[in-house]
Design a protein around this motif. Structure first.
Motif, mmCIF file in Angstrom:
data_model
loop_
_atom_site.group_PDB
_atom_site.id
_atom_site.type_symbol
_atom_site.label_atom_id
_atom_site.label_comp_id
_atom_site.label_asym_id
_atom_site.label_seq_id
_atom_site.Cartn_x
_atom_site.Cartn_y
_atom_site.Cartn_z
ATOM 1 N N UNK A 42 0.812 -1.228 0.000
ATOM 2 C CA UNK A 42 0.000 0.000 0.000
ATOM 3 C C UNK A 42 0.842 1.273 0.000
ATOM 4 N N UNK A 43 2.150 1.134 0.042
ATOM 5 C CA UNK A 43 3.083 2.283 0.080
ATOM 6 C C UNK A 43 2.868 3.172 1.306
ATOM 7 N N UNK A 44 2.336 2.606 2.368
ATOM 8 C CA UNK A 44 2.223 3.339 3.639
ATOM 9 C C UNK A 44 3.514 3.107 4.402
ATOM 10 N N UNK A 45 4.231 4.161 4.703
ATOM 11 C CA UNK A 45 5.510 4.034 5.379
ATOM 12 C C UNK A 45 5.465 4.625 6.791
ATOM 13 N N UNK A 46 4.424 4.339 7.502
ATOM 14 C CA UNK A 46 4.283 4.809 8.874
ATOM 15 C C UNK A 46 4.962 3.810 9.809
ATOM 16 N N UNK A 47 5.964 4.266 10.539
ATOM 17 C CA UNK A 47 6.742 3.376 11.396
ATOM 18 C C UNK A 47 5.957 2.888 12.614
ATOM 19 N N UNK A 48 5.025 3.678 13.091
ATOM 20 C CA UNK A 48 4.283 3.299 14.293
ATOM 21 C C UNK A 48 3.130 2.347 14.011
ATOM 22 N N UNK A 49 2.862 2.055 12.744
ATOM 23 C CA UNK A 49 1.751 1.183 12.374
ATOM 24 C C UNK A 49 1.930 -0.245 12.898
ATOM 25 N N UNK A 50 3.151 -0.673 13.072
ATOM 26 C CA UNK A 50 3.397 -2.052 13.501
ATOM 27 C C UNK A 50 3.225 -2.256 15.003
ATOM 28 N N UNK A 51 3.332 -1.201 15.789
ATOM 29 C CA UNK A 51 3.366 -1.378 17.241
ATOM 30 C C UNK A 51 2.050 -1.864 17.833
ATOM 31 N N UNK A 52 0.944 -1.235 17.494
ATOM 32 C CA UNK A 52 -0.338 -1.595 18.110
ATOM 33 C C UNK A 52 -0.753 -3.032 17.754
ATOM 34 N N UNK A 53 -0.718 -3.445 16.486
ATOM 35 C CA UNK A 53 -1.076 -4.847 16.199
ATOM 36 C C UNK A 53 -0.129 -5.845 16.868
ATOM 37 N N UNK A 54 1.166 -5.515 16.925
ATOM 38 C CA UNK A 54 2.110 -6.419 17.585
ATOM 39 C C UNK A 54 1.804 -6.542 19.070
ATOM 40 N N UNK A 55 1.530 -5.421 19.714
ATOM 41 C CA UNK A 55 1.228 -5.449 21.148
ATOM 42 C C UNK A 55 -0.027 -6.270 21.406
ATOM 43 N N UNK A 56 -1.051 -6.075 20.597
ATOM 44 C CA UNK A 56 -2.300 -6.821 20.777
ATOM 45 C C UNK A 56 -2.061 -8.317 20.555
ATOM 46 N N UNK A 57 -1.353 -8.667 19.498
ATOM 47 C CA UNK A 57 -1.111 -10.079 19.198
ATOM 48 C C UNK A 57 -0.196 -10.738 20.240
ATOM 49 N N UNK A 58 0.799 -10.019 20.723
ATOM 50 C CA UNK A 58 1.659 -10.568 21.772
ATOM 51 C C UNK A 58 0.853 -10.774 23.051
ATOM 52 N N UNK A 59 -0.024 -9.836 23.379
ATOM 53 C CA UNK A 59 -0.884 -9.998 24.545
ATOM 54 C C UNK A 59 -1.776 -11.229 24.394
ATOM 55 N N UNK A 60 -2.365 -11.405 23.210
ATOM 56 C CA UNK A 60 -3.203 -12.580 22.974
ATOM 57 C C UNK A 60 -2.393 -13.882 23.046
ATOM 58 N N UNK A 61 -1.166 -13.838 22.545
ATOM 59 C CA UNK A 61 -0.299 -15.016 22.633
ATOM 60 C C UNK A 61 0.026 -15.337 24.091
ATOM 61 N N UNK A 62 0.244 -14.308 24.892
ATOM 62 C CA UNK A 62 0.497 -14.538 26.319
ATOM 63 C C UNK A 62 -0.730 -15.110 27.018
ATOM 64 N N UNK A 63 -1.906 -14.653 26.612
ATOM 65 C CA UNK A 63 -3.139 -15.202 27.185
ATOM 66 C C UNK A 63 -3.289 -16.669 26.786
ATOM 67 N N UNK A 64 -3.013 -16.984 25.525
ATOM 68 C CA UNK A 64 -3.168 -18.360 25.050
ATOM 69 C C UNK A 64 -2.099 -19.303 25.582
ATOM 70 N N UNK A 65 -0.846 -18.852 25.574
ATOM 71 C CA UNK A 65 0.273 -19.720 25.945
ATOM 72 C C UNK A 65 0.775 -19.500 27.367
ATOM 73 N N UNK A 66 0.200 -18.549 28.081
ATOM 74 C CA UNK A 66 0.693 -18.208 29.415
ATOM 75 C C UNK A 66 0.633 -19.356 30.393
ATOM 76 N N UNK A 67 -0.448 -20.112 30.363
ATOM 77 C CA UNK A 67 -0.595 -21.248 31.270
ATOM 78 C C UNK A 67 0.490 -22.287 31.017
ATOM 79 N N UNK A 68 0.709 -22.611 29.745
ATOM 80 C CA UNK A 68 1.749 -23.573 29.388
ATOM 81 C C UNK A 68 3.138 -23.042 29.761
ATOM 82 N N UNK A 69 3.367 -21.763 29.508
ATOM 83 C CA UNK A 69 4.663 -21.167 29.830
ATOM 84 C C UNK A 69 4.932 -21.235 31.328
ATOM 85 N N UNK A 70 3.944 -20.858 32.130
ATOM 86 C CA UNK A 70 4.123 -20.870 33.579
ATOM 87 C C UNK A 70 4.297 -22.287 34.102
ATOM 88 N N UNK A 71 3.508 -23.229 33.581
ATOM 89 C CA UNK A 71 3.655 -24.620 34.014
ATOM 90 C C UNK A 71 5.032 -25.177 33.674
#
Length: 90
Positions: A42-71
């Motif tokens: 799309x030729x969008x060169x906004x550097x901050x565009x990656x942060x919010x989706x990454x933070x949300x997806x990492x949070x969801x990954x921690x919710x999904x895998x957190x129990x296994x990680x802690x165990x």
């Protein structure tokens, strides 16, 4: 406690760190790659565009895998403390 025992414990700890952190790192890598491809197409060169989706997806990954990680970490530490008397007698 011999050098071999210390090296074995260190190897196990490093392997545990890699194994536990891998799901979150892979999610972050995949989301970053998808967003980079989207920005290129799309030729969008906004550097901050990656942060919010990454933070949300990492949070969801921690919710999904957190129990296994802690165990996994609790199991490793329990085994380490259970075998503590064996390490001292060597």
């Amino acid at each position: 406690m011999t050098v071999d025992v210390v090296m074995d414990i260190t190897r196990q700890a490093l392997f545990m760190i890699i194994r536990v952190s891998l799901p979150v790192l892979l999610v972050s890598l995949c989301v970053g790659l998808v967003i980079s491809i989207f920005q290129t197409v799309t030729s969008i060169q906004e550097q901050t565009l990656t942060f919010v989706p990454k933070i949300i997806c990492v949070f969801l990954a921690l919710v999904l895998f957190g129990n296994w990680m802690m165990n996994s970490m609790v199991e490793f530490m329990t085994n380490l403390w259970t075998d503590f008397s064996l390490y001292i007698n060597q």
